[in-house]
Design a protein around this motif. Structure first.
Motif, PDB file in Angstrom:
ATOM      1  N   PHE B  37      36.364  21.750  52.512  1.00  0.00           N
ATOM      2  CA  PHE B  37      36.726  22.569  53.644  1.00  0.00           C
ATOM      3  C   PHE B  37      38.111  23.213  53.385  1.00  0.00           C
ATOM      4  O   PHE B  37      37.957  24.568  53.648  1.00  0.00           O
ATOM      5  CB  PHE B  37      37.133  21.605  54.672  1.00  0.00           C
ATOM      6  CG  PHE B  37      37.927  22.140  55.893  1.00  0.00           C
ATOM      7  CD1 PHE B  37      39.328  21.941  56.135  1.00  0.00           C
ATOM      8  CD2 PHE B  37      37.211  22.798  56.972  1.00  0.00           C
ATOM      9  CE1 PHE B  37      39.902  22.610  57.292  1.00  0.00           C
ATOM     10  CE2 PHE B  37      37.706  23.385  57.972  1.00  0.00           C
ATOM     11  CZ  PHE B  37      39.275  23.242  58.303  1.00  0.00           C
ATOM     12  N   PHE B  38      38.956  22.943  52.466  1.00  0.00           N
ATOM     13  CA  PHE B  38      40.043  23.629  52.154  1.00  0.00           C
ATOM     14  C   PHE B  38      39.674  24.964  51.442  1.00  0.00           C
ATOM     15  O   PHE B  38      39.927  26.017  51.369  1.00  0.00           O
ATOM     16  CB  PHE B  38      41.135  22.897  51.424  1.00  0.00           C
ATOM     17  CG  PHE B  38      41.930  22.075  52.314  1.00  0.00           C
ATOM     18  CD1 PHE B  38      42.070  20.626  52.001  1.00  0.00           C
ATOM     19  CD2 PHE B  38      42.580  22.608  53.414  1.00  0.00           C
ATOM     20  CE1 PHE B  38      42.857  19.774  52.993  1.00  0.00           C
ATOM     21  CE2 PHE B  38      43.081  21.818  54.182  1.00  0.00           C
ATOM     22  CZ  PHE B  38      43.301  20.552  54.041  1.00  0.00           C
ATOM     23  N   SER B  41      37.725  27.379  53.548  1.00  0.00           N
ATOM     24  CA  SER B  41      38.783  28.174  54.464  1.00  0.00           C
ATOM     25  C   SER B  41      39.799  28.879  53.673  1.00  0.00           C
ATOM     26  O   SER B  41      39.866  30.114  54.363  1.00  0.00           O
ATOM     27  CB  SER B  41      39.370  26.963  55.170  1.00  0.00           C
ATOM     28  OG  SER B  41      38.825  25.790  55.626  1.00  0.00           O
ATOM     29  N   SER B  42      40.059  28.692  52.808  1.00  0.00           N
ATOM     30  CA  SER B  42      41.042  29.402  52.043  1.00  0.00           C
ATOM     31  C   SER B  42      40.104  30.860  51.701  1.00  0.00           C
ATOM     32  O   SER B  42      40.521  31.662  51.581  1.00  0.00           O
ATOM     33  CB  SER B  42      41.461  28.821  50.478  1.00  0.00           C
ATOM     34  OG  SER B  42      42.100  27.641  50.886  1.00  0.00           O
ATOM     35  N   MET B  45      39.990  32.731  54.564  1.00  0.00           N
ATOM     36  CA  MET B  45      41.378  33.471  54.755  1.00  0.00           C
ATOM     37  C   MET B  45      41.542  34.754  53.914  1.00  0.00           C
ATOM     38  O   MET B  45      41.935  35.794  54.248  1.00  0.00           O
ATOM     39  CB  MET B  45      42.280  32.370  54.295  1.00  0.00           C
ATOM     40  CG  MET B  45      43.559  32.720  55.063  1.00  0.00           C
ATOM     41  SD  MET B  45      43.603  32.275  56.898  1.00  0.00           S
ATOM     42  CE  MET B  45      43.494  30.708  56.851  1.00  0.00           C
ATOM     43  N   LYS B 107      46.556  28.292  47.000  1.00  0.00           N
ATOM     44  CA  LYS B 107      47.791  28.365  47.324  1.00  0.00           C
ATOM     45  C   LYS B 107      48.226  29.373  48.055  1.00  0.00           C
ATOM     46  O   LYS B 107      49.176  29.313  49.186  1.00  0.00           O
ATOM     47  CB  LYS B 107      48.790  28.273  45.758  1.00  0.00           C
ATOM     48  CG  LYS B 107      48.748  26.996  45.417  1.00  0.00           C
ATOM     49  CD  LYS B 107      50.117  27.016  44.561  1.00  0.00           C
ATOM     50  CE  LYS B 107      51.614  26.544  45.050  1.00  0.00           C
ATOM     51  NZ  LYS B 107      52.597  27.409  45.097  1.00  0.00           N
ATOM     52  N   PHE B 108      48.087  30.498  47.732  1.00  0.00           N
ATOM     53  CA  PHE B 108      48.509  31.850  48.512  1.00  0.00           C
ATOM     54  C   PHE B 108      47.673  32.025  49.666  1.00  0.00           C
ATOM     55  O   PHE B 108      48.326  32.099  50.978  1.00  0.00           O
ATOM     56  CB  PHE B 108      48.492  33.071  47.669  1.00  0.00           C
ATOM     57  CG  PHE B 108      48.892  34.305  48.207  1.00  0.00           C
ATOM     58  CD1 PHE B 108      48.007  35.359  48.263  1.00  0.00           C
ATOM     59  CD2 PHE B 108      50.177  34.412  48.645  1.00  0.00           C
ATOM     60  CE1 PHE B 108      48.427  36.510  48.887  1.00  0.00           C
ATOM     61  CE2 PHE B 108      50.615  35.605  49.233  1.00  0.00           C
ATOM     62  CZ  PHE B 108      49.677  36.479  49.232  1.00  0.00           C
ATOM     63  N   PHE B 109      46.453  31.964  49.819  1.00  0.00           N
ATOM     64  CA  PHE B 109      45.665  32.467  50.815  1.00  0.00           C
ATOM     65  C   PHE B 109      45.618  31.415  51.913  1.00  0.00           C
ATOM     66  O   PHE B 109      45.433  31.435  53.088  1.00  0.00           O
ATOM     67  CB  PHE B 109      44.369  32.958  50.430  1.00  0.00           C
ATOM     68  CG  PHE B 109      44.395  34.430  50.184  1.00  0.00           C
ATOM     69  CD1 PHE B 109      44.232  34.727  48.747  1.00  0.00           C
ATOM     70  CD2 PHE B 109      44.383  35.435  51.034  1.00  0.00           C
ATOM     71  CE1 PHE B 109      44.434  35.940  48.386  1.00  0.00           C
ATOM     72  CE2 PHE B 109      44.395  36.864  50.688  1.00  0.00           C
ATOM     73  CZ  PHE B 109      44.364  36.961  49.146  1.00  0.00           C
ATOM     74  N   GLY B 110      45.499  29.926  51.234  1.00  0.00           N
ATOM     75  CA  GLY B 110      45.203  28.911  51.888  1.00  0.00           C
ATOM     76  C   GLY B 110      46.302  28.052  52.290  1.00  0.00           C
ATOM     77  O   GLY B 110      46.509  27.213  53.404  1.00  0.00           O
ATOM     78  N   GLY B 111      47.442  28.539  51.712  1.00  0.00           N
ATOM     79  CA  GLY B 111      48.760  28.014  52.174  1.00  0.00           C
ATOM     80  C   GLY B 111      48.993  26.475  51.957  1.00  0.00           C
ATOM     81  O   GLY B 111      49.757  25.818  52.250  1.00  0.00           O
ATOM     82  N   LEU B 112      48.237  26.018  50.875  1.00  0.00           N
ATOM     83  CA  LEU B 112      48.245  24.339  50.505  1.00  0.00           C
ATOM     84  C   LEU B 112      49.524  24.594  49.468  1.00  0.00           C
ATOM     85  O   LEU B 112      49.785  25.691  48.565  1.00  0.00           O
ATOM     86  CB  LEU B 112      46.964  24.252  49.555  1.00  0.00           C
ATOM     87  CG  LEU B 112      45.746  24.499  50.612  1.00  0.00           C
ATOM     88  CD1 LEU B 112      44.478  23.905  49.631  1.00  0.00           C
ATOM     89  CD2 LEU B 112      45.829  23.373  51.737  1.00  0.00           C
ATOM     90  N   GLU B 116      48.526  19.339  47.298  1.00  0.00           N
ATOM     91  CA  GLU B 116      47.104  19.623  47.983  1.00  0.00           C
ATOM     92  C   GLU B 116      46.283  20.397  46.990  1.00  0.00           C
ATOM     93  O   GLU B 116      45.123  20.045  47.110  1.00  0.00           O
ATOM     94  CB  GLU B 116      47.653  20.536  49.474  1.00  0.00           C
ATOM     95  CG  GLU B 116      48.055  19.358  50.221  1.00  0.00           C
ATOM     96  CD  GLU B 116      48.655  20.123  51.510  1.00  0.00           C
ATOM     97  OE1 GLU B 116      48.851  21.406  51.298  1.00  0.00           O
ATOM     98  OE2 GLU B 116      48.698  19.632  52.577  1.00  0.00           O
TER      99      GLU B 116
END
Lengths: 1021, 151
Positions: B37-38, B41-42, B45, B107-112, B116
């Protein structure tokens, strides 16, 4: 730059970074060993690393939001509008700006009152489509007249500039208010009631705000909360036909259609409801969720869902996480307020407040008399996981098209996604299945979905309402109209307390079903698991290479083992095993080494050992699998149990029960039927039932070549040669040919007495068909049948040689054993004993011991025979063939040796139920079929009971399809003759003798039994 | 007579066309699918933001299309990023090192967070941090046009 070089550079870069800055240059110099280009490359990256600073450290969402906001501001020179007049409004000064556009204070020249003018963000204003929609909605929203709603007066336009004219308010936004300091509980409740009143009014007009955030709520100087920006939200039909079901989800992203710019959209993610996040159709309850977030924030001054960093984690949090209990964050909060907040924040809409008035009532009650109990929270985990599993399925569908795309196509293949049929009565599944599929499919570079808008339009053309259910038929229609490639439809239904999921892809041009999957899940939670199973079967079925699948999707981890490594080994093993059985051995071994509790790996290890003739190891692995069967799935457990029954205990009655239950539990499984028809019923002698099961097997698995063979064999057993042939024909039609088909044809030719055909087939086998090893023993048998023992043994030797070449000791042992049995039957005691000894040295397998014991008993070595039969009894107490065929036959022979024919007959009674069966020793054309009958006949002969003896031998002659070319079929004629002599029927006896002698006209002259037969016949003259 | 060898039992050939259901450990599956999912989604995004940036550039005209980092003012702690240029640079990086691109996506697009990201990509946190620093250096270099010594 290529990946290799980059790897070197990267490694050096990281190594350099591990050194303190001062030492880096020196380190590089050394490490690069004179490669200047490399050194420069890494140095420049080091410099870049230093210069980058905070580059990319803020998440993209925040950067984008700031950038877009800035763009909006930048497009407005500060204060540039002051003094200007738009329509009849004179602009005074700028009040503020943000993602929603800039707001100015202005004076209504005509009415002499202050208003606020809000100018739309550029990207919205430029989009004509969005603009007209906005105007329509603003008109509708201006009908809202409520003390808690910031009224919209008008939409102004001049010189291409559009603005909203609204009530001018003095005060501050709730956002600022919260930032300023804690809000007392009374105020929280009061504001809450205000906001919810506003919502109630709007919802009554069919208006959903969609963007309830503290930035959109104003608190006036007098402490009244007012909701702003209603007009920019979504308008739904008023007649209550709100989206209770998510029948037609909006496409995943339609940024341009939104009236808020991306910037502000990104900023308010923390307030979005799960359905917003998933871009489903919204309803009034969406606002209530966002309201809940605002309430939470007012009460605790923190966001319930991972507020700080907006991004994917926030989405995940909204969908999955329970917010921290408000009372934990603000201990003074009343429990009742927490309950209200929780109820607003329910992931599932049906569990939330259904109506703003309900919230109001509770808040009012709290205001008047605080104190209540807490509700329990539920989590919406299931839905996301369903989505994701469905996504996996979508990936595989996409892959299918990727791999099967027509060469000329450079664009994407389009697919029509029909509505899923949800007959479970549980709304949890409404829309989610389709939704997840849609989201994932859109990711694919080779597939695109026909958009919902287009579907609506087409439905209109088809005379259907826009929100008509997209049934499979309608979808197909649309598919054809849009020249799409396929229709995808799915279903979820209830079956007792289980759920059954199905997915089907149909080529709508041809009507061909591209793929179809169905699976059952026991609990709602398992629906997920099952969907992933569908996904992986989907992938296998459409013939993707393992590499492609791994490349494109995240591998599923499975729980028949906890270890992914073990699973990979096992999966690889299964793949290899399908085409080249023995080669899979190391793979299955590895799987069991990595995870010693991996039941199925052990089971297949057992299978593979069995194929290699290593029966002890096979039994051991199968036993281990059996002990671990609880860890396997129900279906696998059936397979394991059956394997255990067949390989370890040999208890075929038990295996039959297991397979029956297996077939009952999994009606579409062909394997239980395969086992029943292939081994179980033939051994039990139940050929009619074997035929039924054989037909079932082929029906369920038409590509299973061996299934045709075993069915044909059962027909043969009942002397239905025509049916046997047409069954093989069926297989041919499907281009399924196996070397063993040749053997069956040979037997049929034998039974028909077609010598020429037999020779032709034998030659075929030797030549091209690669079936010489299977054919040889049958040829040998045919020779032995006619007394040509030397030639017969020659064939056996040939087969044994071939077996030795593949180190198949057990096979070689069986050929030796057969040789021993034939020698024993024909009276060559010495030869028989020699072969018997040789056989035992090669293997102690059950069937080898049987044949050897039999041969030894026949040829006078009772002692050794006795030892072996005791061993058989000890080792195989439950084995069906051993208990009901082998042991009785041997013991009876031994009793006969001691002159006790009555005992022999008694010992053979146990064999009666299965005596017409084909014991496992007779597989592959060795020995054993109807031997108990033969021995009984001998016992009756010894007891001088001619009539009874004749009966037994006649039985053998009546079952040619079972006996085929086993020499006892020929000897039965002779023994029949003897029996008839005993019973006094000389004419018939003579005929029987003549029969035999005619058959043995070319027999080896020195065979003792032949000589005796001739002598006895002569006496009859 | 049957034609299956006692060793060559039906099972061996029986499984040529197998299709066994494989049960999945629910708990592990949860974890695995969140990762997926992550990841998805990333990527989504990234697409959204890049697509939107491209459209904005088109509307404004070529002049504003490629803002180099040198020109950008730092506003409120957020360095402006030219998403289109970044996307192009990431595509270039994809060709030589896909995993780094994944890290950037997460990290950047997903904000994780690093932790994570490590969990999603199933590598250690140290690996994530290394990948991250290398990727950043490379991308930054690409975007600022300060080319080292090419391929």
């Amino acid at each position: 730059m290529d990946p290799e070089r980059w790897r070197r550079i990267d490694d050096l870069l990281q190594a350099a970074l591990d050194h303190p800055p001062a030492e880096r240059a020196e380190f590089l110099l050394e490490a690069c060993k004179g490669d200047e280009a490399l050194e420069r490359e890494v140095s420049s990256l080091l410099a870049s690393h230093l210069a980058a600073g905070r580059f990319l450290e803020s998440p993209a969402m925040d950067v984008a939001a700031a950038a877009f906001a800035r763009d909006d501001d930048a497009s407005e020179a500060p204060g540039s509008l002051a003094g200007q007049t738009i329509s009849h409004y004179r602009i005074i000064r700028k009040l503020g700006g943000g993602g929603m556009g800039v707001v100015y204070k202005a004076e209504d020249i005509r009415l002499h009152r202050f208003v606020a003018l809000k100018f739309l963000p550029d990207d919205v204003a430029r989009d004509a489509h969005a603009l007209s929609r906005f105007q329509r909605e603003a008109r509708a929203a201006s009908a809202l007249n409520h003390p808690n709603i910031c009224t919209i007066y008008d939409v102004g336009e001049q010189d291409g500039r559009t603005c909203i004219v609204m009530e001018h308010l003095e005060g501050t936004t709730l956002k600022h208010r919260i930032a300023e300091g804690p809000i007392g509980v009374d105020d929280v409740v009061r504001f809450g009631i205000d906001i919810v009143d506003a919502l109630e009014a709007a919802h009554a007009h069919g208006i959903i705000h969609r963007d309830i955030t503290p930035a959109n709520i104003f608190v006036t100087r007098r402490g009244l909360a007012k909701v702003l920006d209603f007009g920019l939200a979504q308008v739904t039909p008023v007649n209550g036909h709100h989206a209770d079901h998510d029948a037609m989800p909006e496409p995943a992203v339609t940024v341009e259609a939104r009236l808020t710019s991306v910037g502000s959209l990104l900023g308010t993610m923390s307030y979005m409801s799960p359905e917003q996040v998933r871009a489903e159709r919204l309803d009034a309850r969406t606002d209530l969720f966002s309201f809940g977030v605002v309430l939470y924030e007012m009460a605790t001054r923190t966001l319930p869902f991972r507020g700080e960093v907006s991004g994917v984690a926030t989405i995940d949090s909204i969908l999955n996480d329970a917010p921290m209990s408000p009372t934990r964050l603000s201990p003074g909060l009343p429990a009742e307020l927490e309950r209200i907040i929780d109820k607003c924040l329910e992931k599932k809409r049906d569990l939330r407040y259904q109506h703003a008035s309900e919230v109001r009532a509770d808040l009012q009650r709290l205001k008047d008399a605080p104190g209540a109990e807490r509700d329990t929270r539920t989590h919406g985990n299931l839905l996301v996981f369903v989505l994701i599993a469905v996504a996996m399925m979508a990936v595989s569908v996409a892959l299918y098209f990727y791999l099967h795309r027509a060469p000329r196509l450079t664009e994407r293949e389009t697919i029509v996604l029909a509505d899923f049929t949800n007959t479970t009565g549980d709304p949890v599944f409404d829309g989610t299945l389709r939704q997840g599929l849609a989201i994932e499919l859109e990711q694919s570079p080779v597939i695109s979905l026909i958009s919902d808008e287009r579907i609506q339009k087409l439905l209109g053309l088809m005379g259907q309402p826009a929100d008509a259910r997209l049934t499979a038929e309608r979808a197909r229609d649309i598919c054809e109209r849009t020249s799409s490639a396929a229709v995808l439809d799915g279903s979820i239904a209830r079956l007792g307390n289980q759920y059954v999921l199905g997915l089907r892809a149909k080529n709508c041009r041809t009507g061909d079903v591209l793929d179809e999957e169905q699976a059952q899940a026991v609990r709602k939670e398992d629906v997920l698991n099952v969907l992933s199973q569908i996904a992986s079967r989907f992938r296998t079925r459409v013939g993707e290479s393992l590499a492609a699948v791994e490349e494109h999707s995240t591998p599923l981890e499975e729980a028949t083992t906890r270890s992914l490594e073990a699973l990979k080994a096992y999966s690889a093993g299964r793949k290899v095993h399908a085409s080249n059985g023995p080669a899979a051995l190391p793979l299955f071994k590895r799987a069991t080494e990595i995870d010693p509790k991996f039941a199925m790996a052990h089971a297949f290890l057992g299978t593979t050992y069995g194929e290699l003739g290593q029966l002890d190891l096979s039994a051991e692995s199968t036993r281990t699998a059996y002990q671990l069967r609880e860890r396997a799935s129900a279906r696998e457990a059936f397979f394991i149990a059956t394997s255990y029954d067949l390989r370890v205990t040999g208890n075929l009655e038990k295996a039959r029960q297991t397979c029956d239950e297996w077939a009952r539990s999994y009606p579409r499984a062909w394997e239980p039927h395969g086992f029943l028809t292939g081994i179980i019923y033939p051994v039990l002698g139940k050929y009619e039932t074997a035929i039924e099961e054989g037909k079932k097997t082929i029906e369920l698995n038409p590509e299973f070549a061996i299934g045709y063979n075993t069915l044909a064999l059962s027909y043969e057993a009942l002397d239905r040669l025509q049916d046997a042939e047409s069954t093989l024909q069926q297989a041919s039609v499907r281009r399924l040919e196996l070397p063993v088909f040749l053997v069956l044809r040979y037997e049929i030719a034998f039974l028909r007495g077609d010598q020429r055909e037999m020779e032709r087939l034998a030659a075929d086998a030797r030549r091209g068909a690669g079936a010489e090893d299977v054919m040889s023993p049958h040829e040998g048998s045919a020779f032995a049948y006619t007394g040509r023992l030397q030639q017969a043994k020659g064939r056996l030797r040939r087969a044994a040689d071939l077996a030795q070449q593949t180190a198949d000791r057990e096979g070689a042992a069986m050929y030796e054993t057969t040789s021993a049995v034939w020698d024993a039957l024909f009276g060559n005691a010495l030869e028989a004993r020699r072969s018997a000894t040789a056989a035992l040295e090669l293997s102690r397998a059950r069937d080898v011991e049987y044949g050897v014991a039999f041969a030894l008993a026949l040829s006078g070595d009772s002692t050794r025979s006795e030892v072996l039969v005791n061993d058989l009894e000890r080792r195989f107490p439950e084995d069906t063939s051993a208990r009901f065929s082998y042991v009785p036959a041997i013991r009876a022979l031994l009793a006969l040796r001691h002159g006790d024919s009555a005992k022999a007959i008694e010992l053979l009674e146990i064999a009666v139920p299965y005596e017409l069966g084909e014991p496992q020793s007779s597989f592959s054309g060795f020995f054993g079929s109807l031997y108990p009958v033969y021995v009984r006949g001998e016992a009756y002969l010894a007891a001088h009971k001619g009539r009874e003896a004749a009966g037994e031998f006649q039985k053998i002659l009546n079952h040619r399809g079972v006996v085929v070319s086993d020499p006892i079929g020929a000897l039965a004629r002779l023994e029949l003759g003897r029996a008839l002599v005993l019973s006094g029927d000389e004419p018939k006896a003579k005929t029987a003798f003549e029969d035999f002698l005619a058959l043995w006209r070319d027999a080896d002259p020195d065979l003792p039994i032949f000589k005796r037969a001739k002598a006895e016949y002569a006496r009859l003259q | 007579m049957r034609n299956e060898r006692p060793g060559h039992s039906l099972q061996s050939a029986a499984l040529v066309n197998e299709a066994y259901l494989r049960l999945v450990d629910y708990k592990r599956m949860q974890w695995q699918n969140r990762a997926h999912f992550f990841a998805v989604s990333s990527q989504l995004m990234r697409r959204i933001l890049v697509d939107h940036a491209r459209r904005r550039n088109q509307k404004r005209g070529a002049g504003v299309a490629h803002v180099s980092l040198d020109d950008v003012a730092i506003v409120g702690g957020e360095t402006a990023i030219d998403f289109v240029a970044l996307d192009d640079a990431m595509k270039a990086l994809q060709r030589i090192d896909p995993r780094k691109v994944q890290v950037v996506e997460m990290k950047f697009f997903g904000g994780l967070s690093v932790a994570e990201t490590a969990v999603v990509l199933r590598v250690s946190e140290v690996t994530v941090m290394r990948d991250w620093s290398s990727a950043k250096a490379w991308l930054y270099r690409e975007l600022t046009g300060r080319v080292g010594n090419g391929p």
